[in-house]
Design a protein around this motif. Structure first.
Motif, mmCIF file in Angstrom:
data_model
loop_
_atom_site.group_PDB
_atom_site.id
_atom_site.type_symbol
_atom_site.label_atom_id
_atom_site.label_comp_id
_atom_site.label_asym_id
_atom_site.label_seq_id
_atom_site.Cartn_x
_atom_site.Cartn_y
_atom_site.Cartn_z
ATOM 1 N N ARG A 17 0.814 -1.223 0.000
ATOM 2 C CA ARG A 17 0.000 0.000 0.000
ATOM 3 C C ARG A 17 0.844 1.269 0.000
ATOM 4 N NH1 ARG A 17 -4.260 -0.297 4.559
ATOM 5 N NH2 ARG A 17 -5.077 1.461 3.394
ATOM 6 N N TRP A 18 2.176 1.136 0.089
ATOM 7 C CA TRP A 18 3.073 2.275 0.182
ATOM 8 C C TRP A 18 3.883 2.432 -1.091
ATOM 9 C CZ3 TRP A 18 2.916 5.437 4.403
ATOM 10 C CH2 TRP A 18 2.196 4.969 5.506
ATOM 11 N N THR A 19 4.246 3.667 -1.422
ATOM 12 C CA THR A 19 5.086 3.959 -2.578
ATOM 13 C C THR A 19 6.416 4.495 -2.077
ATOM 14 O OG1 THR A 19 3.144 4.539 -3.898
ATOM 15 C CG2 THR A 19 5.284 5.331 -4.688
ATOM 16 N N GLU A 20 7.500 3.979 -2.627
ATOM 17 C CA GLU A 20 8.821 4.490 -2.266
ATOM 18 C C GLU A 20 9.069 5.743 -3.087
ATOM 19 O OE1 GLU A 20 13.440 2.990 -1.909
ATOM 20 O OE2 GLU A 20 11.934 1.672 -2.780
ATOM 21 N N GLY A 21 9.520 6.791 -2.438
ATOM 22 C CA GLY A 21 9.744 8.054 -3.128
ATOM 23 C C GLY A 21 11.022 8.735 -2.700
ATOM 24 N N VAL A 22 11.311 9.845 -3.366
ATOM 25 C CA VAL A 22 12.457 10.692 -3.053
ATOM 26 C C VAL A 22 11.937 12.120 -2.896
ATOM 27 C CG1 VAL A 22 14.657 11.587 -3.904
ATOM 28 C CG2 VAL A 22 14.042 9.207 -4.338
ATOM 29 N N VAL A 23 12.358 12.788 -1.829
ATOM 30 C CA VAL A 23 11.934 14.168 -1.577
ATOM 31 C C VAL A 23 12.559 15.081 -2.624
ATOM 32 C CG1 VAL A 23 11.973 16.100 0.047
ATOM 33 C CG2 VAL A 23 11.744 13.749 0.901
ATOM 34 N N VAL A 24 11.707 15.834 -3.328
ATOM 35 C CA VAL A 24 12.158 16.803 -4.329
ATOM 36 C C VAL A 24 12.228 18.195 -3.709
ATOM 37 C CG1 VAL A 24 11.599 17.892 -6.533
ATOM 38 C CG2 VAL A 24 11.248 15.433 -6.239
ATOM 39 N N SER A 25 11.231 18.521 -2.872
ATOM 40 C CA SER A 25 11.216 19.804 -2.173
ATOM 41 C C SER A 25 10.314 19.697 -0.953
ATOM 42 C CB SER A 25 10.737 20.935 -3.091
ATOM 43 O OG SER A 25 9.382 20.747 -3.423
ATOM 44 N N ILE A 76 19.947 12.504 8.528
ATOM 45 C CA ILE A 76 20.450 13.838 8.185
ATOM 46 C C ILE A 76 20.704 14.598 9.476
ATOM 47 C CG2 ILE A 76 19.302 13.957 5.930
ATOM 48 C CD1 ILE A 76 17.124 15.690 7.193
ATOM 49 N N ASP A 77 21.546 15.622 9.399
ATOM 50 C CA ASP A 77 21.835 16.453 10.566
ATOM 51 C C ASP A 77 20.678 17.417 10.818
ATOM 52 O OD1 ASP A 77 24.359 15.310 10.923
ATOM 53 O OD2 ASP A 77 25.290 16.725 9.527
ATOM 54 N N ALA A 78 20.553 17.866 12.057
ATOM 55 C CA ALA A 78 19.511 18.829 12.424
ATOM 56 C C ALA A 78 19.635 20.069 11.548
ATOM 57 C CB ALA A 78 19.633 19.204 13.892
ATOM 58 N N GLY A 79 18.534 20.510 11.001
ATOM 59 C CA GLY A 79 18.520 21.695 10.147
ATOM 60 C C GLY A 79 18.871 21.416 8.694
ATOM 61 N N GLU A 80 19.338 20.223 8.391
ATOM 62 C CA GLU A 80 19.686 19.859 7.014
ATOM 63 C C GLU A 80 18.418 19.561 6.221
ATOM 64 O OE1 GLU A 80 22.527 16.617 4.671
ATOM 65 O OE2 GLU A 80 22.504 16.684 6.842
ATOM 66 N N SER A 81 18.421 19.881 4.951
ATOM 67 C CA SER A 81 17.269 19.664 4.083
ATOM 68 C C SER A 81 17.071 18.169 3.805
ATOM 69 C CB SER A 81 17.472 20.395 2.752
ATOM 70 O OG SER A 81 16.462 20.031 1.846
ATOM 71 N N PRO A 82 15.804 17.725 3.759
ATOM 72 C CA PRO A 82 15.524 16.328 3.433
ATOM 73 C C PRO A 82 15.521 16.052 1.923
ATOM 74 C CG PRO A 82 13.479 17.431 3.900
ATOM 75 C CD PRO A 82 14.597 18.443 4.149
ATOM 76 N N VAL A 83 15.750 17.080 1.108
ATOM 77 C CA VAL A 83 15.731 16.907 -0.346
ATOM 78 C C VAL A 83 16.748 15.837 -0.733
ATOM 79 C CG1 VAL A 83 16.231 18.005 -2.562
ATOM 80 C CG2 VAL A 83 14.882 19.213 -0.842
#
Length: 94
Positions: A17-25, A76-83
């Motif tokens: 039921r889940w889709t694997e994705g990549v954060v774009v923004s 990721i480090d605190a404050g780092e973008s998840p993109v």
């Protein structure tokens, strides 16, 4: 408002039921956290942020509480973008 579902780690239940994705923004909008994602391609590295040729991105809306939990579980480090981070999502019907 209907909120979407996101996981920083691969789900162990109802995997189909889940889709694997990549954060774009990711951005804040109207009191929510909005993540734009593209479905992950198995042959692309986790940190590649290029859009798929077919433009198949999706917009996911979650609460700030879920954002904080999600970000704390990413490598990721605190404050780092998840993109560029790989994650799993389920879009709710509106």
């Amino acid at each position: 408002m209907v909120h979407d579902r996101i996981h920083a780690r691969e789900p162990t239940h109802d995997r189909d039921r889940w889709t694997e994705g990549v954060v774009v923004s990711a951005a804040e909008r109207d009191g929510h956290w909005v993540v734009r994602a593209r479905p992950a391609d198995g042959d692309r590295p986790c940190d590649e942020t290029a859009e798929r040729e077919d433009g198949g991105s999706v917009e996911l809306v979650v609460t700030f509480a879920l954002r904080d939990l999600f970000l704390s579980r990413l490598d990721i480090d605190a404050g780092e973008s998840p993109v560029g981070c790989r994650f799993w999502y389920r879009k709710k019907r509106r």
